[in-house]
Design an enzyme around this catalytic site. Structure first.
Site, PDB file in Angstrom:
ATOM      1  N   ASP A   8      22.770  -8.899  18.782  1.00 11.11           N
ATOM      2  CA  ASP A   8      23.471  -7.662  18.484  1.00 11.11           C
ATOM      3  C   ASP A   8      24.366  -7.406  19.717  1.00 11.11           C
ATOM      4  OD1 ASP A   8      23.858  -4.989  17.346  1.00 11.11           O
ATOM      5  OD2 ASP A   8      22.602  -4.315  18.996  1.00 11.11           O
ATOM      6  N   ASP A  10      26.265  -3.943  20.666  1.00 12.21           N
ATOM      7  CA  ASP A  10      26.149  -2.613  21.264  1.00 12.21           C
ATOM      8  C   ASP A  10      24.695  -2.296  21.594  1.00 12.21           C
ATOM      9  OD1 ASP A  10      28.850  -2.103  21.007  1.00 12.21           O
ATOM     10  OD2 ASP A  10      28.640  -1.262  19.000  1.00 12.21           O
TER      11      ASP A  10
HETATM   12  P1  B16 Z   1      32.434   0.188  14.805  1.00  7.37           P
HETATM   13  P2  B16 Z   1      25.883  -3.185  16.873  1.00  7.37           P
HETATM   14  C1  B16 Z   1      27.076  -1.061  15.868  1.00  7.37           C
HETATM   15  O1  B16 Z   1      27.110  -2.175  16.697  1.00  7.37           O
HETATM   16  C2  B16 Z   1      26.735   0.187  16.664  1.00  7.37           C
HETATM   17  O2  B16 Z   1      25.407   0.114  17.157  1.00  7.37           O
HETATM   18  C3  B16 Z   1      26.871   1.392  15.798  1.00  7.37           C
HETATM   19  O3  B16 Z   1      26.617   2.567  16.540  1.00  7.37           O
HETATM   20  C4  B16 Z   1      28.291   1.429  15.211  1.00  7.37           C
HETATM   21  O4  B16 Z   1      28.432   2.516  14.345  1.00  7.37           O
HETATM   22  C5  B16 Z   1      28.556   0.132  14.469  1.00  7.37           C
HETATM   23  O5  B16 Z   1      28.390  -0.960  15.343  1.00  7.37           O
HETATM   24  C6  B16 Z   1      29.968   0.067  13.901  1.00  7.37           C
HETATM   25  O6  B16 Z   1      30.861  -0.004  14.967  1.00  7.37           O
HETATM   26  O7  B16 Z   1      32.667   1.618  14.454  1.00  7.37           O
HETATM   27  O8  B16 Z   1      32.954  -0.189  16.177  1.00  7.37           O
HETATM   28  O9  B16 Z   1      32.891  -0.766  13.739  1.00  7.37           O
HETATM   29  O10 B16 Z   1      24.769  -2.408  17.516  1.00  7.37           O
HETATM   30  O11 B16 Z   1      25.568  -3.703  15.473  1.00  7.37           O
HETATM   31  O12 B16 Z   1      26.469  -4.239  17.783  1.00  7.37           O
HETATM   32 MG    MG Z   2      22.954  -2.288  18.760  1.00  7.35          MG
END
Ligand code: B16
Ligand code: MG
Length: 225
Positions: A8, A10
């Site tokens: 993952d 974030d």
């Molecule tokens: P975006 P991950 C996720 O990333 C985040 O944890 C989540 O908070 C976010 O809403 C989602 O990506 C979508 O991100 O708005 O930048 O497309 O934890 O799966 O790496």
């Molecule tokens: Mg994450």
């Protein structure tokens, strides 16, 4: 036998989760919603539109807005978020992660990113980590967000590996659920209670050591055979 690692982004490779939360809090207050502290765990790992629904639920506003309004809210949040991630550099890689990636590469392990974020390529570029990840799942290619296993199964297929040949890393409860539903070995990074369904849990990335991860993976694998 361990052949690949799936990450993952974030909250695992870098702490962009705090930027997501800040941008969501801003949007929520603009539409009259005050998010409680537990919202931060609920939002982790969810796709952009799923996150927006979580926020509306907290404010009892589900069903109140048109699709166009929802798209405008999501766009507004994303603009604020993209502004925050512009300043990211190699220094924003979480403690221990660079060493883990370098060691994994030396050992010939395959690596992929399974992030719900459409901003993942920008972040990897800013962190100068692109060369580690030839394979990134395109979230636009998916039907379902985490906790559905689809993204982890897609990453495993990109690596051409079986479920019992990979370790996957998550900071979100929804992500751990996704990994386990994909029948992969789950490493949870964060709160042990929130991530209790993971096979191996560490409080922060600084406690991730490849030799210990491999030992835990082998132990579980032998237990099953
Ligand atoms: P975006 P991950 C996720 O990333 C985040 O944890 C989540 O908070 C976010 O809403 C989602 O990506 C979508 O991100 O708005 O930048 O497309 O934890 O799966 O790496
Ligand atoms: Mg994450």
């Amino acid at each position: 036998m361990l052949k690949g690692l799936i990450f993952d982004l974030d909250g695992v490779i870098t702490d962009s989760a705090v930027y997501h939360l800040r941008a969501w809090n801003q949007l929520a207050s603009e539409i009259g919603i005050k998010l409680p502290p537990e919202a931060s765990d609920d939002l982790r790992g969810r796709s952009r539109m799923d996150s927006l629904q979580v926020i509306l639920r907290y404010g009892n506003q589900v069903g109140k807005y048109s699709d166009d309004e929802l798209a405008e809210f999501a766009e507004r949040k994303n603009t604020a978020y993209r502004q925050s991630i512009k300043a990211m550099t190699r220094d924003d890689v979480l403690p221990g992660m660079l060493q883990l990636l370098q060691q994994a590469r030396q050992q010939g392990l395959e690596m992929a990113i399974a992030s719900a974020s459409k901003n993942a390529p920008t972040i990897l570029h800013n962190l100068q980590l692109e060369s580690f990840f030839p394979e990134i799942v395109d979230p636009d290619s998916l039907q379902h967000g985490k906790p559905d296993p689809e993204i982890y199964i897609a990453a495993q297929h990109l690596l051409k590996l079986n479920a019992d040949e990979v370790i996957s890393f998550e900071d979100a409860a929804a992500g751990v659920t996704a990994i386990k539903a994909a029948h992969q070995f789950a490493v949870g990074i964060g709160d042990a209670q929130v991530l209790r369904h993971a096979d191996y849990i560490v409080p922060t990335t600084a406690q991730l050591h490849l030799d210990q991860l491999e030992a835990a993976f082998d132990h579980q694998f032998q237990g099953l055979s």
